[in-house]
Write a protein that holds these residues in place. Structure first.
Motif, PDB file in Angstrom:
ATOM      1  N   GLN A 140      38.290  92.622   6.407  1.00  0.00           N
ATOM      2  CA  GLN A 140      37.339  92.926   7.617  1.00  0.00           C
ATOM      3  C   GLN A 140      37.020  91.520   8.348  1.00  0.00           C
ATOM      4  OE1 GLN A 140      33.991  94.560   5.127  1.00  0.00           O
ATOM      5  NE2 GLN A 140      34.678  96.374   5.410  1.00  0.00           N
ATOM      6  N   LEU A 141      37.643  90.389   7.361  1.00  0.00           N
ATOM      7  CA  LEU A 141      36.779  89.712   8.200  1.00  0.00           C
ATOM      8  C   LEU A 141      37.952  89.282   8.954  1.00  0.00           C
ATOM      9  CD1 LEU A 141      35.838  86.941   5.895  1.00  0.00           C
ATOM     10  CD2 LEU A 141      33.862  87.560   7.672  1.00  0.00           C
ATOM     11  N   GLY A 142      39.322  89.636   9.015  1.00  0.00           N
ATOM     12  CA  GLY A 142      40.428  89.581   9.528  1.00  0.00           C
ATOM     13  C   GLY A 142      42.033  88.531   9.331  1.00  0.00           C
ATOM     14  N   ILE A 143      40.598  87.838   8.328  1.00  0.00           N
ATOM     15  CA  ILE A 143      42.224  86.719   7.677  1.00  0.00           C
ATOM     16  C   ILE A 143      43.553  87.278   7.457  1.00  0.00           C
ATOM     17  CG2 ILE A 143      42.034  85.355   5.898  1.00  0.00           C
ATOM     18  CD1 ILE A 143      38.843  84.744   5.434  1.00  0.00           C
ATOM     19  N   LEU A 144      42.936  88.725   6.392  1.00  0.00           N
ATOM     20  CA  LEU A 144      44.424  89.414   6.183  1.00  0.00           C
ATOM     21  C   LEU A 144      44.673  90.232   6.990  1.00  0.00           C
ATOM     22  CD1 LEU A 144      43.650  90.117   2.156  1.00  0.00           C
ATOM     23  CD2 LEU A 144      44.784  88.489   3.752  1.00  0.00           C
ATOM     24  N   ASP A 145      45.268  90.805   6.942  1.00  0.00           N
ATOM     25  CA  ASP A 145      46.422  92.119   8.369  1.00  0.00           C
ATOM     26  C   ASP A 145      46.703  93.087   7.084  1.00  0.00           C
ATOM     27  OD1 ASP A 145      48.909  90.926   7.646  1.00  0.00           O
ATOM     28  OD2 ASP A 145      48.604  91.286   9.492  1.00  0.00           O
ATOM     29  N   GLY A 146      47.341  94.083   6.969  1.00  0.00           N
ATOM     30  CA  GLY A 146      48.124  95.236   6.145  1.00  0.00           C
ATOM     31  C   GLY A 146      49.502  94.468   5.553  1.00  0.00           C
ATOM     32  N   ASN A 147      49.769  93.817   6.549  1.00  0.00           N
ATOM     33  CA  ASN A 147      51.245  93.469   5.414  1.00  0.00           C
ATOM     34  C   ASN A 147      50.191  92.095   4.110  1.00  0.00           C
ATOM     35  OD1 ASN A 147      52.978  94.695   7.495  1.00  0.00           O
ATOM     36  ND2 ASN A 147      52.945  93.138   8.920  1.00  0.00           N
ATOM     37  N   LEU A 148      50.118  91.483   4.913  1.00  0.00           N
ATOM     38  CA  LEU A 148      49.629  90.345   4.094  1.00  0.00           C
ATOM     39  C   LEU A 148      48.699  90.741   2.748  1.00  0.00           C
ATOM     40  CD1 LEU A 148      48.221  87.484   6.320  1.00  0.00           C
ATOM     41  CD2 LEU A 148      50.314  87.917   5.084  1.00  0.00           C
ATOM     42  N   ARG A 149      47.636  91.870   2.802  1.00  0.00           N
ATOM     43  CA  ARG A 149      47.221  92.680   1.690  1.00  0.00           C
ATOM     44  C   ARG A 149      48.353  93.071   1.150  1.00  0.00           C
ATOM     45  NH1 ARG A 149      45.178  97.947   3.909  1.00  0.00           N
ATOM     46  NH2 ARG A 149      46.964  98.327   3.483  1.00  0.00           N
TER      47      ARG A 149
END
Length: 155
Positions: free
Chosen positions: A94-103
């Motif tokens: 939600q903060l934009g620190i992780l995107d779907g790939n990084l998650r």
């Protein structure tokens, strides 16, 4: 206290430059140094295997649906990654620190750990994953600040 692979990874993160421990040529020397420093040989090997797995996963093209889509965790993931930890991962998205790939990289690397997954370990795995991403310096800096300076996760 028994040292774990994540303890080895945290030690590497805090004491070496990323290129020093991700370079296969340096791993034998580092392995010997870590064992001499008191880390169990098996955990050092597991840590380097974990890093190799991270590098392999980073090479895979992962495609996801629209942003904001909800991630459904498999039963095995739910049994290893607590609700609190899953909430923290979603908070980082939600903060934009992780995107779907990084998650997905974070979840994969959490599942690769042999020790219990708690919030502190999730934070460190997130840092290690971001550190290994070429375009994630800003996100890494935000997360590093959260881990070192903000204490407890509050959502």
């Amino acid at each position: 206290m028994k040292e774990t692979a994540l303890d080895v990874l945290m030690y590497l993160f805090e004491n070496y430059q990323e290129g020093e421990f991700s370079d296969a040529d340096n791993q034998d020397t580092l392995h010997e140094e870590l064992v001499a420093a008191g880390f169990p040989d098996e955990e050092v090997s597991h840590a380097f295997g974990w890093l190799d797995g991270l590098a392999e996963q980073r090479q895979l093209p992962i495609l996801f649906g629209p942003s904001g889509a909800l991630r459904i965790y498999a039963r095995q993931e739910q049994s290893r990654i607590s609700t609190e930890c899953r909430g923290f991962i979603m908070y980082l998205e939600q903060l934009g620190i992780l995107d779907g790939n990084l998650r997905e990289l974070v979840i994969d690397r959490l599942m690769a750990l042999t020790e219990e997954v708690d919030l502190e370990r999730v934070k460190w795995v997130c840092l290690l994953v971001l550190m290994n991403q070429p375009d994630a310096e800003e996100a890494f800096g935000h997360l590093e600040e959260m881990v070192y300076y903000q204490g407890e996760f509050k959502h």
